[in-house]
Design a protein around this motif. Structure first.
Motif, PDB file in Angstrom:
ATOM      1  N   LEU B 141       3.139   1.667  -9.977  1.00  0.00           N
ATOM      2  CA  LEU B 141       3.929   0.455  -9.809  1.00  0.00           C
ATOM      3  C   LEU B 141       5.437   0.786  -9.454  1.00  0.00           C
ATOM      4  O   LEU B 141       5.972   0.236  -8.616  1.00  0.00           O
ATOM      5  N   VAL B 142       5.846   1.723 -10.170  1.00  0.00           N
ATOM      6  CA  VAL B 142       7.466   2.091  -9.960  1.00  0.00           C
ATOM      7  C   VAL B 142       7.302   2.621  -8.740  1.00  0.00           C
ATOM      8  O   VAL B 142       8.229   2.336  -7.791  1.00  0.00           O
ATOM      9  N   LEU B 143       6.504   3.574  -8.168  1.00  0.00           N
ATOM     10  CA  LEU B 143       6.623   4.315  -6.659  1.00  0.00           C
ATOM     11  C   LEU B 143       6.475   3.084  -5.613  1.00  0.00           C
ATOM     12  O   LEU B 143       7.082   3.071  -4.682  1.00  0.00           O
ATOM     13  N   LYS B 144       5.539   2.108  -5.997  1.00  0.00           N
ATOM     14  CA  LYS B 144       5.330   1.045  -5.217  1.00  0.00           C
ATOM     15  C   LYS B 144       6.573  -0.092  -4.833  1.00  0.00           C
ATOM     16  O   LYS B 144       7.045  -0.325  -3.895  1.00  0.00           O
ATOM     17  N   GLU B 148       9.299   1.927  -3.059  1.00  0.00           N
ATOM     18  CA  GLU B 148       8.986   1.296  -1.671  1.00  0.00           C
ATOM     19  C   GLU B 148       8.020   2.236  -0.740  1.00  0.00           C
ATOM     20  O   GLU B 148       8.121   2.415   0.493  1.00  0.00           O
ATOM     21  N   LEU B 149       7.125   2.942  -1.617  1.00  0.00           N
ATOM     22  CA  LEU B 149       6.142   3.560  -0.848  1.00  0.00           C
ATOM     23  C   LEU B 149       4.911   2.885  -0.441  1.00  0.00           C
ATOM     24  O   LEU B 149       4.650   1.965  -1.231  1.00  0.00           O
ATOM     25  N   ILE B 154       1.706   7.015  -1.637  1.00  0.00           N
ATOM     26  CA  ILE B 154       1.691   7.202  -3.171  1.00  0.00           C
ATOM     27  C   ILE B 154       0.489   8.140  -3.240  1.00  0.00           C
ATOM     28  O   ILE B 154       0.585   9.192  -4.392  1.00  0.00           O
ATOM     29  N   GLY B 155      -0.447   7.773  -2.613  1.00  0.00           N
ATOM     30  CA  GLY B 155      -1.741   8.764  -2.685  1.00  0.00           C
ATOM     31  C   GLY B 155      -1.532  10.322  -2.363  1.00  0.00           C
ATOM     32  O   GLY B 155      -1.585  11.301  -3.038  1.00  0.00           O
ATOM     33  N   SER B 156      -0.480  10.388  -1.413  1.00  0.00           N
ATOM     34  CA  SER B 156      -0.429  11.692  -0.887  1.00  0.00           C
ATOM     35  C   SER B 156       0.575  12.374  -2.000  1.00  0.00           C
ATOM     36  O   SER B 156       0.248  13.581  -2.277  1.00  0.00           O
ATOM     37  N   ALA B 166      -4.381   1.825  -5.183  1.00  0.00           N
ATOM     38  CA  ALA B 166      -4.417   0.271  -5.111  1.00  0.00           C
ATOM     39  C   ALA B 166      -5.147  -0.337  -6.413  1.00  0.00           C
ATOM     40  O   ALA B 166      -4.482  -1.434  -6.856  1.00  0.00           O
ATOM     41  N   SER B 167      -6.112   0.418  -6.893  1.00  0.00           N
ATOM     42  CA  SER B 167      -6.673  -0.053  -8.133  1.00  0.00           C
ATOM     43  C   SER B 167      -5.838  -0.116  -9.342  1.00  0.00           C
ATOM     44  O   SER B 167      -5.636  -1.080  -9.965  1.00  0.00           O
TER      45      SER B 167
END
Lengths: 173, 187
Positions: B141-144, B148-149, B154-156, B166-167
């Motif tokens: 949540l924080v990274l997204k 703003e990733l 985020i997966g990387s 996403a899940s």
């Protein structure tokens, strides 16, 4: 995603992270200033040292066979296993890590490679020369490779930008 | 989601405005709070997070700034923060063999977000719900939202597929909503 979650997402996006305390800003300023000052002090003797190091490196590279050099090992980071015996694998955090070739005579050995995807865009449909319809995508990566000298514990890394454009034929079946 | 995209566009526009500017203070003012919030997800205390941000930012400013050009520097800055956090965690785990250390996750009275001019109780409730999430959901949540990733980025960073990211994001939001509605019904 349902509306409730979207509302919550927007509400969270409106929260602003707490400002950085001035003490931390001052610490960063000191570190950056230190660097500038120490650079000025160091610069007078670094040129001969760098020249000596470069000379030594050239001599060393001449001595080593090309396929056993560190450069072939770097290629293995990008392309997977190669004939020199270096193997790339997925490490912690999904980053490919490299086991350097055992025969490598270089002191510095590549230990880790990070491929960071910075931007990705779908540039839409394009028509190839043979009339085939295809989709063109563009990705911007930053590749960072870390090296370490196991003897001295010294390490270095470099980061290189890389653009990757892919044209994928569209299949309507 | 539209709001997040708008934030990203604003971020890039600002970058274009200041990309030629020589002052690191503008960058630090702009990105420092978000970096600190991200660093806090990977460190045990606020002071550790500050150390990590300092190290990562200085490294970025000295060595990596020119690589970003006019692009968005946040992904690279966050990578740098994550790497410094991992390094610090390794050093701490070595030290922990010699000294007993508490596994605190948030310092007493530590505030992650700015107070709201009106309805600050809501900010407190949101922050509390966020802190109660499992670490792997909170991190996403924080990274997204504040990093703003994208899910891919985020997966990387985390070595996960974008579907898993996403899940976790959806579960995190749903968990927060449940937490908030429970708090409302009790309060």
């Amino acid at each position: 995603m349902d509306e409730d979650l979207k509302d919550l997402e927007e509400e969270l996006a409106n929260l602003r992270p707490a400002v950085v305390q001035s003490e931390l800003r001052a610490r960063v300023a000191r570190r950056l200033d230190q660097r500038l000052a120490s650079n000025l002090l160091r610069v007078w003797w670094t040129f001969p040292a760098a020249a000596a190091l470069a000379f030594g490196l050239v001599l060393e590279l001449r001595r080593i066979e090309p396929q056993k050099s560190g450069f072939s090992t770097i290629a293995s980071v990008q392309g997977g296993a190669d004939s020199s015996g270096a193997v790339s694998r997925m490490g912690n955090g999904g980053r490919p890590q490299v086991e350097p070739a055992a025969e490598s005579a270089n002191e510095f050995k590549p230990i880790e490679a990070i491929d960071l995807l910075c931007a990705k865009s779908d540039e839409g449909a394009v028509t190839l020369e043979d009339g085939t319809l295809a989709r063109r995508t563009s990705e911007s990566h930053l590749d960072t490779i870390f090296w370490r000298d196991p003897g001295s514990g010294a390490s270095l890394y470099w980061t290189v930008p890389r653009d990757e454009i892919r044209v994928i034929p569209v299949n309507f079946q | 989601m539209t709001l997040l995209r708008a934030n990203t566009i604003r971020s890039k526009t600002l970058m274009e405005e200041i990309s030629d500017h020589d002052s690191w203070q503008i960058w630090f003012q702009r990105y420092g709070p978000r970096l600190l919030l991200c660093a806090r997800q990977w460190t045990r205390s606020k002071s550790d997070a500050e150390d990590v941000v300092q190290e990562a930012f200085v490294r970025f400013w000295r060595n990596q700034r020119s690589l970003v050009g006019r692009g968005d520097p946040l992904p690279l800055l966050i990578t740098s923060v994550r790497r410094s956090s991992i390094d610090l965690a390794r050093r701490n785990s070595r030290r922990a063999n010699r000294e007993e250390r508490s596994q605190d996750t948030s310092s007493e009275g530590e505030r992650f977000f700015e107070q709201l001019a009106k309805d600050d109780d809501r900010r407190v409730a949101l922050e509390s719900a966020l802190n109660r999430l499992p670490a792997e959901q909170r991190e996403v949540l924080v990274l997204k939202i504040w990093g703003e990733l994208t899910f891919d980025e985020i997966g990387s960073q985390l070595g996960l597929s974008s579907n898993t990211v996403a899940s976790r994001y959806r579960y995190g939001l749903a968990g927060m909503r449940k937490e908030l509605s429970t708090a409302n019904s009790h309060g």
